[in-house]
Design a protein around this motif. Structure first.
Motif, mmCIF file in Angstrom:
data_model
loop_
_atom_site.group_PDB
_atom_site.id
_atom_site.type_symbol
_atom_site.label_atom_id
_atom_site.label_comp_id
_atom_site.label_asym_id
_atom_site.label_seq_id
_atom_site.Cartn_x
_atom_site.Cartn_y
_atom_site.Cartn_z
ATOM 1 N N SER A 11 0.821 -1.209 0.000
ATOM 2 C CA SER A 11 0.000 0.000 0.000
ATOM 3 C C SER A 11 0.856 1.260 0.000
ATOM 4 C CB SER A 11 -0.919 -0.016 1.221
ATOM 5 O OG SER A 11 -1.633 1.192 1.358
ATOM 6 N N LEU A 12 1.907 1.271 0.784
ATOM 7 C CA LEU A 12 2.778 2.449 0.851
ATOM 8 C C LEU A 12 3.493 2.692 -0.464
ATOM 9 C CD1 LEU A 12 4.281 1.896 4.417
ATOM 10 C CD2 LEU A 12 2.757 3.766 3.729
ATOM 11 N N LEU A 13 3.929 1.629 -1.111
ATOM 12 C CA LEU A 13 4.624 1.786 -2.388
ATOM 13 C C LEU A 13 3.678 2.292 -3.484
ATOM 14 C CD1 LEU A 13 6.897 -1.380 -2.341
ATOM 15 C CD2 LEU A 13 7.650 1.014 -2.217
ATOM 16 N N ARG A 14 2.404 1.898 -3.395
ATOM 17 C CA ARG A 14 1.435 2.434 -4.358
ATOM 18 C C ARG A 14 1.227 3.924 -4.129
ATOM 19 N NH1 ARG A 14 -1.282 -2.525 -3.321
ATOM 20 N NH2 ARG A 14 -2.640 -1.497 -1.788
ATOM 21 N N LYS A 15 1.160 4.337 -2.874
ATOM 22 C CA LYS A 15 0.952 5.748 -2.559
ATOM 23 C C LYS A 15 2.182 6.590 -2.871
ATOM 24 C CE LYS A 15 -2.145 4.860 1.399
ATOM 25 N NZ LYS A 15 -2.265 4.975 2.877
ATOM 26 N N ALA A 16 3.343 6.024 -2.608
ATOM 27 C CA ALA A 16 4.589 6.799 -2.748
ATOM 28 C C ALA A 16 5.686 5.917 -3.326
ATOM 29 C CB ALA A 16 5.013 7.362 -1.394
ATOM 30 N N PRO A 17 5.691 5.743 -4.660
ATOM 31 C CA PRO A 17 6.722 4.901 -5.278
ATOM 32 C C PRO A 17 8.141 5.396 -5.013
ATOM 33 C CG PRO A 17 4.939 5.378 -6.823
ATOM 34 C CD PRO A 17 4.737 6.274 -5.653
ATOM 35 N N ASP A 18 8.268 6.677 -4.651
ATOM 36 C CA ASP A 18 9.595 7.245 -4.425
ATOM 37 C C ASP A 18 10.017 7.207 -2.956
ATOM 38 O OD1 ASP A 18 7.627 9.043 -3.671
ATOM 39 O OD2 ASP A 18 8.799 10.821 -4.204
#
Length: 338
Positions: free
Chosen positions: A239-246
């Protein structure tokens, strides 16, 4: 006093304890003239016996055999969770070591919402002298129910919505140190896999994390919650990577969740720590064996179990001036992941 009360064959230990403001075990120790009872508690018990109209000899006969010489360790988690998470094994080792040589038995019990009434009935029926409560969720009714019945209890972790003695790790400061460490590495997009919303440990670690990022003037909005399982850590990391790939760093509020987070990072081709730095919490056996070895916040789980047990036994012995809460220190352990 009513005639009915006068005709009773002997005092109820619960009544004497309630009037004296002490535990049933303390009443028994006073009546039997045993050691390890404070002068204040001893005076309170004698005053209660006098107020209720019972002689010490009557009380001694009624109280004989009422000491269970046992305490319960009650874990509010499914059995499978307890057996697979090293946190609970560490607590159990600590409890057992503190009881060594004291001639006290330990009962390990699992608590689920559906069996709270049965559990309370068992614990309050004289089978144990007190209880240690671990992994409480939300405003667990078990806590006020046992407190109202006068059973001495100590919570492992700060309980929500109840005032009972507790022992906990300094979760806020530990998470604060984790955030400071990640910020000191120059990371700018720092996320967290926080603990459950219905547990104080989750709230305290999240608060410490946010405080640390606030000090560094970094945003603290990248938050996903897990439930202290590897699977929930993986879902939260996705979920975090979807929200903030960077994102370039993540504080995971338990090593066991960090395992799942690391699996997701590896699967998505993120190098640790080059692309994403990871810090966990606990310094469990999982931390040193993870790939790469996990930088984490250490809490001494066995000491938590020992201190909880000491606090409960001290109350059962009628010691005066006991602290209502105890916070155990945490420390940063730096390994390869951050």
């Amino acid at each position: 006093m009513t005639e009915t009360a006068k005709r009773r064959p002997g005092p109820r230990i619960e009544e004497v304890a309630r009037v004296a403001g002490v535990s049933k075990s303390t009443v028994s120790r006073v009546i039997n003239d045993e050691q390890y009872v404070s002068a204040k508690a001893r005076e309170a018990v004698h005053a209660a016996i006098a107020e209720l109209g019972y002689s010490p000899n009557q009380a001694a006969r009624a109280l004989a055999g009422n000491r269970a010489n046992a305490i319960a360790l009650v874990v509010s988690e499914p059995t499978g969770r307890v057996l697979s998470d090293p946190f609970f094994a560490g607590v159990l080792r600590g409890v057992h070591s503190e009881l060594a040589g004291r001639h006290m038995q330990l009962l390990l019990m699992m608590s689920q919402p559906s069996d709270t009434d049965d559990l309370v009935a068992y614990l309050s029926s004289g089978h144990v002298d007190g209880a240690l409560l671990v992994s409480l969720h939300g405003e667990d009714p078990l806590v006020p129910m046992l407190a109202d019945l006068g059973l001495p209890v100590v919570s492992g972790g700060r309980p929500l919505g109840a005032t009972v003695p507790f022992v906990d790790a300094d979760n806020f400061t530990g998470a604060l140190e984790a955030a400071r460490h990640l910020a000191s590495l120059g990371r700018k997009r720092i996320a967290t896999v926080a603990g459950p919303k219905d547990m104080a440990v989750g709230a305290d670690r999240l608060s410490g994390f946010k405080r640390g990022l606030g000090e560094a003037k970094l945003p603290s909005t990248l938050v996903a919650h897990g439930d202290f399982t590897p699977e929930s850590g993986a879902r939260a990391m996705e979920s975090l990577l979807r929200k903030a790939p960077d994102l370039d760093a993540v504080f995971v509020a338990a090593d066991i969740m960090a395992l799942g987070a690391l699996q997701v990072l590896h699967a998505q081709g993120r190098r640790v720590p080059e692309d994403v730095a990871v810090v966990g919490f606990d310094d469990s056996v999982f931390a040193s064996t993870a790939t790469p070895p996990l930088t984490t916040i250490r809490q001494d789980v066995e000491e938590l179990g020992r201190t909880m047990t000491w606090r409960l036994l001290a109350e059962l012995a009628g010691e005066a001036g006991l602290p209502p809460s105890l916070l155990l220190p945490t420390s940063l352990v730096v390994r390869s992941s951050a």
